[in-house]
Design an enzyme around this catalytic site. Sequence first.
Site, short mmCIF file in Angstrom:
data_model
loop_
_atom_site.label_atom_id
_atom_site.label_comp_id
_atom_site.label_asym_id
_atom_site.label_seq_id
_atom_site.Cartn_x
_atom_site.Cartn_y
_atom_site.Cartn_z
N SER A 53 0.91 -1.37 -0.10
CA SER A 53 -0.14 0.08 0.08
C SER A 53 0.82 1.22 0.00
O SER A 53 1.08 1.82 -1.11
CB SER A 53 -1.09 -0.10 1.11
N ASP A 101 -8.87 -6.17 -5.05
CA ASP A 101 -8.65 -5.25 -4.08
C ASP A 101 -9.62 -4.25 -3.73
O ASP A 101 -9.91 -3.72 -4.85
CB ASP A 101 -7.35 -4.63 -4.67
N HIS A 120 -7.26 -6.00 -0.40
CA HIS A 120 -6.22 -5.02 -0.35
C HIS A 120 -5.19 -5.68 0.36
O HIS A 120 -5.27 -5.83 1.77
CB HIS A 120 -6.62 -3.78 0.23
#
Length: 533
Positions: free
Chosen positions: A190, A401, A442
């Site tokens: 991320s 995601d 995610h």
Amino acid sequence: MLLLTTLLALGAALGVPAATPGETACSSFTLQDVSNVTVALIGTEYYPAGATVNISNPYSQINTNSLPAFCRIELSITTNATANKTAGTDVWLPDSWNGRLLGFGSGGLGGGIVVSDMGHVAVQQGFAGVSTDTGHLSNAGDGIWGGPHNDNAIIDFAYRALHLSVIAGKQVTEQYYGNAANKSYYLGCSTGTLKEVQQFPEDFDGVVVGSPANWMTHLPVWSIYVNLAVLPVGSPQWITQDMWSGLIHDEVMKQCDALDGVTDGIINNPLICHFQPETLACESGQNASTCLNPEQINAIHTAFSPYYQNGTYVFEGLYPGGEGGYANTLLGPVIGSISVDYYRYFILNDTTWDPATLNLSDIQLADRLNAANMNAIATDITPFVGPEHNGKVIHYVGMADNVISAGNSLHYYGTVRDQMAQTSMPNMDDYYRLFTVPGMAHCSGGYGANAFGGGGQAASGMPPTTNDPTHNVLSAMVQWVEEGVAPDHLVAAYYNNNNATQGVAFTRPLCKYPQQITYLGGDSNNATSFACT
Ligand SMILES: *[C@@H]1O[C@H](CO)[C@@H](O)[C@H](O)[C@H]1NC(C)=O
Ligand SMILES: *[C@@H]1O[C@H](CO)[C@@H](O)[C@H](O)[C@H]1NC(C)=O
Ligand SMILES: *[C@@H]1O[C@H](CO)[C@@H](O)[C@H](O)[C@H]1NC(C)=O
Ligand SMILES: *[C@@H]1O[C@H](CO)[C@@H](O)[C@H](O)[C@H]1NC(C)=O
Ligand SMILES: *[C@@H]1O[C@H](CO)[C@@H](O)[C@H](O)[C@H]1NC(C)=O
Ligand SMILES: *[C@@H]1O[C@H](CO)[C@@H](O)[C@H](O)[C@H]1NC(C)=O
Ligand SMILES: *[C@@H]1O[C@H](CO)[C@@H](O)[C@H](O)[C@H]1NC(C)=O
Ligand SMILES: *[C@@H]1O[C@H](CO)[C@@H](O)[C@H](O)[C@H]1NC(C)=O
Ligand SMILES: *[C@@H]1O[C@H](CO)[C@@H](O)[C@H](O)[C@H]1NC(C)=O
Ligand SMILES: *[C@@H]1O[C@H](CO)[C@@H](O)[C@H](O)[C@H]1NC(C)=O
Ligand SMILES: *[C@@H]1O[C@H](CO)[C@@H](O)[C@H](O)[C@H]1NC(C)=O
């Protein structure tokens, strides 16, 4: 005690082992000169094997008693002397060291040492871990620390604190063990990763990057835009969580599950799934929670399509398959604070800005300002991967995601591939490989096989099944850098209820993009029944 400290200090200065790493070396550690960054020692603490390690900050927590012995060294580094701006940095040094350094990234707009991965990944696997709080303390969803106009904090978050922490962390590691780390690695998902590859190629030898938030001038815009497609709650276009995870997800599976060659409840290749929500259109008199009205159909098309604003490409759309997860985040009842705070505190300096008013000029302004040069979208990565440095990149992304469209990872990979094709290093496979993870949300979780040693996974209760290079992406990177053996595929596990204590339900290969999974026949719960082609 004084004599011992002096001897230890002398040993470190001479570059010989300070002492056997352990309680004495830890408690008597004193900082020697550190080049290129101003560092202050805050404290040290020794944790024997099996000790309770219970540490938390607004971004990250760890509470375990299953780690090997290590020394925690807390530092404060000066990131801007003029402004007296500092960032916190930790270095965790296992007694039983594998000779390598491992740095970590962050998530969202969070600020806090990533104590979870420092313990569950670095110390657990024998790496000296380095992590920074990125110059502020906050949870992942909070950007209020950014100002308005707190420019030094934004720069620290964008790249400066991590880079300086790595410089300091390498030297502290050498001082503690009496030997420099042989290689340094990075593991993150991320926030905060590709910048290192693009701007500070010397920092790491191998970088494992999951679903990077690397296009910060576009990601928040797209997130708000997608969410506005279904908002407000109760409007004709609003779609309930139950409808996303039931009616709509089931229809996606009906239309697309078999297309990739195996009917297994997983969209393995969303790129060939062209979902048509029209098949669920309401007929007259039909119960509205069992069908879609025209506004809802339109919203689904908006969410699942690439976003162009006034003819300019902004971001990739969501991929079919992760509907249940999307309903909790990008398509949920409240626009995510990461996106709103990015605009309020980093771009517009307007703490009351209403995201429902997002318009073209806001988008253009973000691109023009590119606060703290946060975008990490450079496509020529020769300084990192070229013969001068020989760095390697492993990139992975969950195809379901629910925070950053998986398409963003494919898009970035494609832009680098097209750029590098013009250089003397046209073969991406030599230095940069992207692995797609069907059905993963995610960074971790989701409904596909999702445990393979990625950032944050072990800390979320989904560690890799083993640490060999096929099942642990970090080991795959070490093998690539140190032995020249590049991973051709990985194997991930899905734990029952995404909880390792409940056992493995199935395993699957993770293919190197653009390869896709092919079913060979046999037990579909076993990775050996599949190939990447
Ligand atoms: C300090 O910076 C100089 C100049 O950039 C560089 O040559 C040197 O390797 C750096 N030293 C350390 C320990 O990072
Ligand atoms: C762990 O630390 C937190 C506060 O940091 C505390 O509330 C909690 O009780 C501690 N847990 C244990 C098991 O000591
Ligand atoms: C350091 O902070 C000062 C004061 O805020 C600022 O003027 C300067 O531009 C900053 N330097 C860097 C390199 O960010
Ligand atoms: C710099 O900031 C620290 C706290 O981060 C503070 O203790 C110190 O007094 C400050 N120094 C100056 C010169 O303002
Ligand atoms: C670092 O590499 C050298 C040479 O390959 C090796 O002898 C040494 O054991 C390694 N250091 C550690 C701590 O593993
Ligand atoms: C917000 O503040 C930053 C500096 O902190 C500045 O660069 C930017 O131009 C400001 N934005 C607007 C819309 O004025
Ligand atoms: C519509 O369907 C939902 C879900 O199946 C059910 O809970 C609800 O009672 C139905 N409403 C009517 C008016 O039949
Ligand atoms: C939108 O695109 C059109 C055609 O390219 C251009 O003329 C116009 O200036 C653009 N609008 C804005 C606000 O940039
Ligand atoms: C876009 O929104 C900004 C506030 O964020 C406002 O100042 C501006 O007038 C708006 N522009 C248009 C074209 O609506
Ligand atoms: C994982 O499963 C175990 C055993 O069933 C249970 O005790 C634990 O609470 C679960 N963990 C989570 C995070 O749900
Ligand atoms: C998966 O298949 C391989 C080869 O057919 C076999 O050796 C292995 O035991 C199987 N694993 C499981 C968990 O069934």
